[in-house]
Design a protein around this motif. Structure first.
Motif, mmCIF file in Angstrom:
data_model
loop_
_atom_site.group_PDB
_atom_site.id
_atom_site.type_symbol
_atom_site.label_atom_id
_atom_site.label_comp_id
_atom_site.label_asym_id
_atom_site.label_seq_id
_atom_site.Cartn_x
_atom_site.Cartn_y
_atom_site.Cartn_z
ATOM 1 N N THR A 83 42.442 27.229 40.295
ATOM 2 C CA THR A 83 43.083 27.084 38.980
ATOM 3 C C THR A 83 43.791 28.668 38.511
ATOM 4 O O THR A 83 44.434 28.761 37.620
ATOM 5 C CB THR A 83 42.167 26.695 37.913
ATOM 6 N N ARG A 84 42.909 29.727 39.570
ATOM 7 C CA ARG A 84 43.484 31.014 39.150
ATOM 8 C C ARG A 84 43.660 31.771 40.356
ATOM 9 O O ARG A 84 42.962 31.347 41.309
ATOM 10 C CB ARG A 84 42.325 31.806 38.299
ATOM 11 N N ILE A 85 44.359 32.705 40.376
ATOM 12 C CA ILE A 85 45.038 33.649 41.624
ATOM 13 C C ILE A 85 44.979 34.957 41.287
ATOM 14 O O ILE A 85 45.457 35.367 39.930
ATOM 15 C CB ILE A 85 46.285 33.139 41.994
ATOM 16 N N ARG A 86 44.860 35.830 42.041
ATOM 17 C CA ARG A 86 45.025 37.344 41.779
ATOM 18 C C ARG A 86 45.317 38.044 43.218
ATOM 19 O O ARG A 86 44.974 37.238 44.439
ATOM 20 C CB ARG A 86 43.621 37.841 41.366
ATOM 21 N N ALA A 87 45.702 39.272 42.928
ATOM 22 C CA ALA A 87 46.015 40.178 44.116
ATOM 23 C C ALA A 87 44.479 40.841 44.483
ATOM 24 O O ALA A 87 43.829 41.094 43.513
ATOM 25 C CB ALA A 87 46.759 41.291 43.821
ATOM 26 N N ASN A 88 44.183 40.826 45.907
ATOM 27 C CA ASN A 88 43.036 41.301 46.073
ATOM 28 C C ASN A 88 42.789 43.048 45.560
ATOM 29 O O ASN A 88 41.914 43.299 45.879
ATOM 30 C CB ASN A 88 42.692 41.365 47.515
ATOM 31 N N GLN A 89 43.787 43.619 46.004
ATOM 32 C CA GLN A 89 44.118 45.180 45.645
ATOM 33 C C GLN A 89 45.615 45.482 45.785
ATOM 34 O O GLN A 89 46.328 44.571 45.854
ATOM 35 C CB GLN A 89 43.380 45.942 46.827
ATOM 36 N N GLY A 90 45.747 46.820 45.239
ATOM 37 C CA GLY A 90 47.207 47.510 45.271
ATOM 38 C C GLY A 90 47.531 47.492 44.011
ATOM 39 O O GLY A 90 48.776 47.682 43.628
ATOM 40 N N HIS A 91 46.973 47.456 43.021
ATOM 41 C CA HIS A 91 47.218 47.260 41.531
ATOM 42 C C HIS A 91 47.776 48.554 41.191
ATOM 43 O O HIS A 91 47.152 49.526 41.407
ATOM 44 C CB HIS A 91 46.177 46.810 40.604
ATOM 45 N N SER A 92 48.770 48.562 40.236
ATOM 46 C CA SER A 92 49.006 49.763 39.418
ATOM 47 C C SER A 92 48.828 49.328 38.023
ATOM 48 O O SER A 92 48.619 50.188 37.071
ATOM 49 C CB SER A 92 50.624 49.902 39.477
ATOM 50 N N VAL A 93 48.575 48.142 37.486
ATOM 51 C CA VAL A 93 47.863 47.665 36.193
ATOM 52 C C VAL A 93 46.461 47.629 36.266
ATOM 53 O O VAL A 93 45.864 47.402 37.253
ATOM 54 C CB VAL A 93 48.418 46.490 35.831
ATOM 55 N N LYS A 94 46.074 48.230 35.081
ATOM 56 C CA LYS A 94 44.674 48.534 35.026
ATOM 57 C C LYS A 94 43.843 46.875 34.994
ATOM 58 O O LYS A 94 43.872 46.284 33.847
ATOM 59 C CB LYS A 94 44.022 49.276 33.678
ATOM 60 N N VAL A 95 43.113 46.724 36.214
ATOM 61 C CA VAL A 95 42.309 45.676 36.268
ATOM 62 C C VAL A 95 40.938 46.048 37.052
ATOM 63 O O VAL A 95 41.006 47.006 37.881
ATOM 64 C CB VAL A 95 42.740 44.254 36.973
ATOM 65 N N ASP A 96 39.820 45.209 36.941
ATOM 66 C CA ASP A 96 38.656 45.471 37.733
ATOM 67 C C ASP A 96 38.423 44.235 38.676
ATOM 68 O O ASP A 96 38.304 42.934 38.039
ATOM 69 C CB ASP A 96 37.631 45.422 36.721
ATOM 70 N N VAL A 97 38.998 44.290 39.814
ATOM 71 C CA VAL A 97 38.911 43.115 40.679
ATOM 72 C C VAL A 97 37.413 43.063 41.357
ATOM 73 O O VAL A 97 37.209 42.496 42.431
ATOM 74 C CB VAL A 97 40.009 43.034 42.015
#
Length: 188
Positions: free
Chosen positions: A79-93
């Motif tokens: 029900t949810r998806i995300r990128a594993n790494q490579g973000h330029s937006v501030k997130v805590d994966v």
């Protein structure tokens, strides 16, 4: 172009669009990521469809499953998806600190070498510097930006000196920066 080639080209284009959304600009389709980088799968599919890309859950699952770099992850019920790494937006994966191997590698373009030798490696608009376990991967990364230049990173020494390393779900080593004292240029 045959139908199969058109379908592959369309899937690649959609995958790149998903990368833009989940790593850099979720607002481009009017969605938000939570603090850990997760997006609602239904909202993602709807937004991508509104933007003119052909997508449904089957296509999205195929993109996630076949992405050669393992860029994306679903939660357990998809029900949810995300990128594993490579973000330029501030997130805590939810990265876990790990002890790296003695040596890692970084691929970049020849045009950046002088600045890297002067200032070390910086995330340059991303949250982390990305490092590879092998030179082949580093060369592929470097080629994306022009003539590749490869650096050997003395990661074991960095770790002993107190630098924190993280390993993403798709096996990319991440670090906040690499001081020039830990770099060794090995290929141009």
């Amino acid at each position: 172009m045959g139908n199969k080639k058109k379908k592959v080209a369309s899937t690649v284009k959609t995958s790149k669009f998903i990368s833009l959304i989940l790593r850099h600009d979720p607002g481009v389709i009017g969605i938000k990521l939570d603090s850990h980088g997760w997006a609602d799968t239904g909202e993602l599919i709807s937004g991508i469809s509104r933007a003119g890309h052909k997508i449904n859950m089957d296509i999205l699952e195929n993109i996630v499953k076949t992405d050669e770099k393992g860029r994306y992850s679903f939660n357990e019920d998809k029900t949810r998806i995300r990128a594993n790494q490579g973000h330029s937006v501030k997130v805590d994966v939810d990265l876990q600190e790990k002890e790296p191997p003695e040596t890692l590698y970084h691929g970049t373009a020849e045009g950046f070498v002088a600045n890297i030798l002067k200032e070390g490696l910086k995330p340059m608009g991303r949250l982390y510097v990305h490092l590879s376990c092998d030179t082949d991967t580093a060369i592929k990364v470097g080629k994306r930006h022009g003539k590749p230049a490869i650096f050997k990173i003395h990661s074991g020494r960095m770790y002993k000196d107190g630098v924190k390393f993280y390993l993403s779900e798709n096996n990319v080593w991440l670090v906040k920066n690499v001081g020039k004292q830990y770099l060794e240029r090995i290929q141009s």
